[in-house]
Design a protein around this motif. Structure first.
Motif, mmCIF file in Angstrom:
data_model
loop_
_atom_site.group_PDB
_atom_site.id
_atom_site.type_symbol
_atom_site.label_atom_id
_atom_site.label_comp_id
_atom_site.label_asym_id
_atom_site.label_seq_id
_atom_site.Cartn_x
_atom_site.Cartn_y
_atom_site.Cartn_z
ATOM 1 N N GLY A 314 0.885 -1.293 0.090
ATOM 2 C CA GLY A 314 0.020 0.097 -0.119
ATOM 3 C C GLY A 314 0.732 1.217 0.052
ATOM 4 O O GLY A 314 0.424 2.415 0.094
ATOM 5 N N GLY A 468 -12.683 -0.219 -2.787
ATOM 6 C CA GLY A 468 -12.326 1.383 -2.447
ATOM 7 C C GLY A 468 -13.142 2.277 -3.242
ATOM 8 O O GLY A 468 -12.572 3.652 -3.131
ATOM 9 N N THR A 473 -10.489 5.901 1.063
ATOM 10 C CA THR A 473 -9.371 4.839 0.877
ATOM 11 C C THR A 473 -8.866 4.336 2.236
ATOM 12 O O THR A 473 -8.063 3.400 2.137
ATOM 13 C CB THR A 473 -8.199 5.294 -0.073
ATOM 14 O OG1 THR A 473 -7.778 6.584 0.521
ATOM 15 C CG2 THR A 473 -8.829 5.796 -1.513
ATOM 16 N N SER A 475 -6.641 6.369 3.747
ATOM 17 C CA SER A 475 -5.384 6.965 3.676
ATOM 18 C C SER A 475 -5.151 7.941 4.916
ATOM 19 O O SER A 475 -4.165 8.183 5.267
ATOM 20 C CB SER A 475 -5.108 7.886 2.466
ATOM 21 O OG SER A 475 -5.849 8.857 2.226
ATOM 22 N N GLN A 515 -8.473 6.592 -5.315
ATOM 23 C CA GLN A 515 -9.353 5.270 -5.175
ATOM 24 C C GLN A 515 -9.207 4.430 -6.451
ATOM 25 O O GLN A 515 -9.184 3.197 -6.402
ATOM 26 C CB GLN A 515 -10.803 6.031 -5.167
ATOM 27 C CG GLN A 515 -11.163 6.521 -4.075
ATOM 28 C CD GLN A 515 -12.727 7.108 -4.208
ATOM 29 O OE1 GLN A 515 -12.929 8.048 -4.947
ATOM 30 N NE2 GLN A 515 -13.535 7.004 -3.327
ATOM 31 N N GLN A 518 -6.260 2.202 -5.905
ATOM 32 C CA GLN A 518 -6.533 1.344 -4.842
ATOM 33 C C GLN A 518 -7.480 0.087 -5.417
ATOM 34 O O GLN A 518 -7.355 -0.863 -5.029
ATOM 35 C CB GLN A 518 -7.219 1.919 -3.437
ATOM 36 C CG GLN A 518 -7.328 0.914 -2.232
ATOM 37 C CD GLN A 518 -8.139 1.661 -1.348
ATOM 38 O OE1 GLN A 518 -9.256 2.220 -1.454
ATOM 39 N NE2 GLN A 518 -7.495 1.646 -0.195
ATOM 40 N N THR A 522 -6.320 -3.608 -5.635
ATOM 41 C CA THR A 522 -7.070 -4.820 -5.325
ATOM 42 C C THR A 522 -7.387 -5.851 -6.111
ATOM 43 O O THR A 522 -7.492 -7.047 -5.690
ATOM 44 C CB THR A 522 -8.513 -4.068 -4.723
ATOM 45 O OG1 THR A 522 -8.190 -3.144 -3.645
ATOM 46 C CG2 THR A 522 -9.058 -5.305 -3.643
ATOM 47 N N ARG A 529 -7.792 -5.219 -0.206
ATOM 48 C CA ARG A 529 -7.502 -3.709 -0.267
ATOM 49 C C ARG A 529 -6.728 -2.961 0.605
ATOM 50 O O ARG A 529 -6.737 -3.148 2.005
ATOM 51 C CB ARG A 529 -9.151 -3.166 -0.225
ATOM 52 C CG ARG A 529 -9.154 -1.818 -0.257
ATOM 53 C CD ARG A 529 -10.405 -1.273 -0.526
ATOM 54 N NE ARG A 529 -11.319 -1.312 1.011
ATOM 55 C CZ ARG A 529 -11.595 -0.073 1.632
ATOM 56 N NH1 ARG A 529 -10.935 0.848 1.112
ATOM 57 N NH2 ARG A 529 -12.291 -0.150 2.598
ATOM 58 N N PRO A 532 -3.625 2.928 1.688
ATOM 59 C CA PRO A 532 -2.655 3.506 1.191
ATOM 60 C C PRO A 532 -1.462 4.052 2.018
ATOM 61 O O PRO A 532 -2.255 4.884 3.128
ATOM 62 C CB PRO A 532 -3.240 4.620 0.466
ATOM 63 C CG PRO A 532 -4.679 4.286 0.234
ATOM 64 C CD PRO A 532 -5.009 3.445 1.392
#
Length: 666
Positions: A314, A468, A473, A475, A515, A518, A522, A529, A532
Motif C-alpha cells: 500500500g 475502495g 481509501t 489514507s 481510489q 487502490q 485490489t 484492499r 494507502p
C-alpha cells in the motif's frame, strides 16, 4: 621608631572606625529611610517573556532526500502590549522600520512599505489612522520580517530602546524543495491564528489555543497537517528582566525550543519527478495543433493526475496533481493576486476536487479532477456479474454494436458503434464492450432485484466499496473525498434500470485517482484492499526511531480463483507505450463522457498493475478532456512504470537500478 609605629596604628584604627561608622549609618538609611522606595523599585522589575516557536522536523523521501525542511534564521517581531492606542508613535515606528529594512536588508528580498509593516503589526488601524478592527491579540509577538541580515540585526538590537516593542528572535522558516516534489501531497503551512479561524474549515486546531503561539506556522494541508503533532516539536522561551520603563536591565534567559520529529516518506523523489514530467510533457504533446484530426489530439487537456502504489504494502511511491505550484509562496504570506492564480489547483486533485489552469471565467466550462471512471469499471462489473450469478465464465453474447432497453426504448452503443460479434466475459473486457455490460450485467442485475428496486443499487455499492470505490481509501489524508455513486441520484431522475445500465460501463460513478489506484491494486492482489501509506517511519532529530509502519489490509474480497482469472486475462486493452515495457502489464483504458457547462467532453482514464503474474505496482492516471484512455493517459503510466523499474526495480529486475526500461514519447 616605636613612636612612629604608634601613630600609624592609631591612624589605622581611626580610619577603620570611620569606615565602620559610615557603613552603619548607610545601612540605617537604607533600612529606615530608603527601604520603601527600594522595595517599590524592586517590585517594578519584571520579566518580559517571549515564546519561541519550535523548530519543525524535516520531511524526507524514501531515499533520504529532504523534501521540506526548516531553516534557522533571525526574525523581527512586534508586541502590542497596550501600545496600540499611541497611533502616531506606532506609525512612526513602521516608517522607521521601512527605512531600516530598505537600507540594511537583502537586495533580493521583497521591500516592505510602512503600510504593509503596519498591517503586519496588527494594531487595529492603517496609515490614515482609520480604525479597521481591534488587534487580534495582545502580548504575543507578531512576525514582521524573516531572514534578517547581520546589519539589520545589529541596528535593531543597538536601537532597541528607541524601537519600542521590537524584538529579534531566532526563528525558522519552512523551505520546500524547488523541484515541487509532490507539492499538494506534502502540503503547506499557515499562521496558527489563520488555521484556527472557523473560516478555514479546519477542526484540527479547535480548542488548542494554550498549546500554540498565535504567530506560529502550522500545517494547513497535506502531510504537514496530517502529521502536525509529530513534526511540530516543543516551543521555547526567551525572558528579559526589564524595569518599569520596559528597558532591559539584565541578561536574557533562554529555554531553547525542541525540534520536532522527522518524516520519511514512501514517495520516491526520482519516480515522483518522472511522473510530474511525464504528465506535463504529455499534456503539451496532446494539445499540439499539429495533431489535429488524430486520435491523440486533445486541445483542452490542461490537467493530469496520477498515483503509483505498491500492491503488497500500500506504499504510495508517486502522487502527482498537475498543474502544481511552488509551496514556498506561502512563506510570509501571499497577495490576493498570487493566490487567485494558484487557487484552482491548490487542492490535491488525486484525492479531491481540483481544476485545470484556466482563467476564472473559463474554468467552470471544464471538468474537475473528478470524472466518470468510464470503461475502467468493466473488470469490476464482470466480477459483480459472476458473483451475482447473472453471468458465468463461459457466458456468451452476440455484440451487434448497440443495445436497446427500457420502456422508452433507449439505445446505447459501443465506441464508434463497433460490433464485436460473439463475446465472453474475458473478451468483453478486452474489447471494452458497452453492450455486453449493459445486456449481460446491468439489466439482469436490475431484474434480479426488480421487486426491491433500491436494493440493486445497494448491492452494487457494496461490491464497489470492497475495492475502495465510493468510500474513503483509509489514507487519512485531510480533505479526502469518498467519491460519488451517482447511480443513486440518477435512478431517481431517470430509472433504476437506466442507472444500472450506465453504471455497468462506467458512466454513473466518479472517483478520485487514489481510489482508482487502490481499485487496481485490489484487482492485482485478488481481493486485498490495502490502506494507502505515505510514511515509512518517524524518527527523532537524532535519527532514533519513533515508530515504523506496517501494511494494513482494510478489507478482503474472497472470490473464486477462476473469477479473478477471467477478469485479469481480459485486462489487455490497447494502451500506447505499455507494450513497449519489458514486463507484462494488466491494464484497462477508459473514455468517460461527461456533460459540463462548456459542452460534452471525453476524459482519459487508465488503471493497471504489473507484472501480471506477480504484481508489484499499481498505477492509475486521469486526464480530464484527454479524450481516450489509450492515447491520453496510458503513455503517462508507461513512463511511470519505466521510472519505477529504473530507480527501485522489481518489475523487470529484482534490484533497484538494475533495469533501464525506457519508453519513447509518442
Amino acid at each position: 621608631m616605636q613612636k612612629h609605629f604608634s601613630v600609624r596604628l592609631n591612624v589605622f584604627f581611626f580610619v577603620a572606625f570611620l569606615a565602620f561608622t559610615i557603613l552603619i549609618v548607610r545601612l540605617a538609611i537604607l533600612q529606615f529611610v530608603e527601604s520603601k522606595h527600594l522595595k517599590e523599585e524592586t517590585a517594578s522589575i519584571t520579566n518580559s517573556n517571549s515564546p519561541i516557536a519550535p523548530i519543525r522536523g524535516t520531511i524526507y523521501d524514501r531515499t533520504g532526500y529532504p523534501v521540506a525542511q526548516s531553516r534557522s534564521m533571525q526574525s523581527v517581531y512586534y508586541r502590542v502590549e497596550g501600545r496600540a492606542t499611541n497611533k502616531d508613535d506606532i506609525i512612526q515606528l513602521a516608517t522607521e522600520l521601512e527605512k531600516i529594512f530598505s537600507l540594511y536588508g537583502k537586495p533580493e528580498q521583497k521591500k516592505l512599505s510602512a503600510a504593509e509593516i503596519l498591517k503586519l503589526m496588527d494594531v487595529g488601524f492603517d496609515m490614515d489612522k482609520a480604525k479597521t478592527k481591534e488587534p487580534s491579540y495582545y502580548y504575543v509577538p507578531r512576525r514582521i520580517k524573516t531572514d534578517l541580515t547581520n546589519k539589520e540585526i545589529a541596528f535593531l538590537l543597538e536601537h532597541r530602546d528607541q524601537l519600542t516593542g521590537i524584538e529579534v528572535f531566532e526563528d525558522s522558516i519552512r523551505v520546500y524543495d524547488p523541484q515541487r516534489i509532490s507539492a499538494q501531497l506534502v502540503g503547506y503551512m499557515k499562521r496558527y491564528n489563520a488555521a484556527r479561524n472557523p473560516v478555514s474549515g479546519l477542526n484540527f486546531y479547535k480548542d488548542r489555543g494554550d498549546e500554540y503561539l498565535e504567530v506560529e506556522d502550522v500545517g494547513f494541508d497535506g502531510l504537514e497537517l496530517m502529521y502536525q503533532d509529530e513534526l511540530r516539536g516543543q516551543k521555547g522561551f526567551k525572558s528579559y528582566p526589564v524595569n518599569a520603563l520596559q528597558k532591559i536591565i539584565g541578561p536574557a534567559t533562554l529555554i531553547a525550543p525542541e525540534k520536532g520529529h522527522n518524516l520519511h516518506l514512501t514517495i520516491d523523489k526520482d519516480v515522483q519527478l518522472a511522473t510530474q514530467q511525464a504528465i506535463t510533457e504529455h499534456l503539451e504533446f496532446i494539445r499540439n495543433r499539429r495533431l489535429a484530426g488524430s486520435t491523440y489530439y486533445a486541445p483542452n487537456a490542461r490537467s493530469g493526475y496520477a498515483v503509483a502504489m505498491e500492491v503488497q504494502t500500500g506504499k504510495v511511491v508517486a502522487m502527482a496533481s498537475m498543474p502544481d505550484y511552488d509551496t514556498n509562496t506561502w512563506t510570509g504570506g501571499m497577495s490576493n493576486d498570487e493566490y487567485s492564480q494558484i487557487m484552482p489547483f491548490i487542492n490535491n486533485g488525486t484525492i479531491t476536487t481540483s481544476y485545470p489552469d484556466y482563467p476564472e471565467k473559463e474554468r467552470s466550462k471544464h471538468p474537475s479532477s473528478l470524472v466518470y471512471m468510464g470503461s475502467t469499471v468493466k473488470p469490476l462489473s464482470v466480477l459483480v456479474g459472476l458473483m451475482e450469478n447473472v453471468i458465468s465464465p463461459n457466458s456468451t453474447y452476440s455484440d451487434g454494436g448497440s443495445f436497446t432497453f427500457g420502456k422508452d426504448k433507449r439505445t446505447i452503443s459501443n465506441s464508434d458503434g463497433h460490433a464485436y460479434g460473439s463475446l465472453n466475459p474475458t473478451t468483453a473486457i478486452q474489447v471494452s464492450s458497452n453492450t455486453f455490460m449493459s445486456a449481460m450485467i446491468g439489466v439482469p442485475l436490475y431484474n434480479k432485484y426488480g421487486g426491491e428496486k433500491s436494493k440493486v443499487l445497494d448491492v452494487w455499492a457494496q461490491y464497489f466499496a470492497e475495492f475502495g470505490l465510493g468510500v474513503k481509501t483509509g489514507s487519512n489524508l485531510p480533505n479526502e473525498y469518498e467519491g460519488s455513486n451517482e447511480f443513486f441520484k440518477n435512478a431517481k431522475t431517470s430509472s433504476y434500470q437506466s442507472a444500472m445500465v450506465y453504471a455497468s460501463w462506467g458512466q454513473n460513478e466518479k472517483y478520485t485517482t487514489l481510489q482508482l489506484t487502490q481499485f487496481a491494486a485490489t484487482l492485482a492482489s485478488r481481493g486485498k484492499r490495502m490502506m494507502p501509506q505515505f510514511v515509512e517511519k518517524v524518527t527523532k532529530s537524532n535519527g532514533d526511531l519513533v515508530r515504523g509502519y506496517e501494511p494494513v489490509v482494510l478489507t478482503e474480497a474472497n472470490y473464486p480463483s477462476n473469477y479473478w482469472d477471467v477478469v485479469i486475462r481480459g485486462m489487455k486493452s490497447g494502451a500506447e507505450g505499455i507494450d513497449e515495457l519489458p514486463f507484462p502489464v494488466a491494464r484497462k483504458t477508459g473514455t468517460s463522457t461527461q456533460d459540463v457547462p462548456g459542452g460534452r467532453v471525453d476524459n482519459a482514464v487508465f488503471i493497471s498493475f504489473a507484472p501480471i503474474d506477480n504484481p508489484v505496482l499499481a498505477i492509475a492516471v486521469v486526464v480530464p478532456e484527454g479524450r481516450f484512455g489509450k492515447f491520453g493517459a496510458a503513455p503517462i503510466a508507461a513512463k511511470m512504470y519505466a521510472a519505477y523499474d529504473q530507480y527501485i526495480g522489481g518489475l523487470s529486475s529484482p534490484a533497484a537500478g538494475g533495469s533501464k526500461a525506457t519508453v519513447k514519447s509518442p
